[in-house]
Design a protein around this motif. Structure first.
Motif: not given
Length: 140
Positions: A100-124
């Motif tokens: 998983l990459g942790l930025g930067p994104t257009p909305l995240w140019s710097s600083g700390a962030a709180s994150c949630v990660a999930s494991a799952g699958s996609f339905s049809s």
């Protein structure tokens, strides 16, 4: 006028998140048609007894999520001050790892962030269903 501006900003943020998710799916090997349509048939593995662990990371770096069972997808979402600034879906490799990459994104140019990660699958129909989740931090 402020309401229209806030609503417009929200639509821009949503569009950026969708574009990031589509780019991530394509980079992970999904066909562009899957990424755009939500992907029929691109399901993950069994979600029975699913687990995910992610170490804390640093803005601009990467972390490796460990997912079980192998074949599931990892989904990560990070926020700053209640605003989602990053979202990514990554299919796990044959060992159950997802980088998983942790930025930067257009909305995240710097600083700390709180994150949630999930494991799952996609339905049809392309809906992601989380079977396990955890929290982690991205330090500045």
């Amino acid at each position: 006028m402020a309401i229209a501006t806030a609503a417009g900003a929200k639509r821009v943020r949503q569009a950026l998140l969708v574009a990031t998710a589509v780019a991530t799916l394509v980079a992970a090997g999904a066909s562009p048609a899957f990424a755009a349509k939500g992907g029929k048939g691109a399901t993950g593995g069994s979600t029975s007894g699913a687990s995910i662990s992610v170490p804390n990371g640093t803005f601009g770096g990467t972390v490796v999520a460990t997912v079980s069972p192998v074949g599931l997808w990892a989904h990560a979402s990070c926020s700053q001050n209640g605003l989602t600034v990053y979202e990514q879906y990554v299919q796990t490799d044959s060992f159950g790892n997802a980088t998983l990459g942790l930025g930067p994104t257009p909305l995240w140019s710097s600083g700390a962030a709180s994150c949630v990660a999930s494991a799952g699958s996609f339905s049809s129909t392309g809906k992601f269903t989380a079977a396990a989740s955890t929290t982690f931090l991205a330090a500045p």
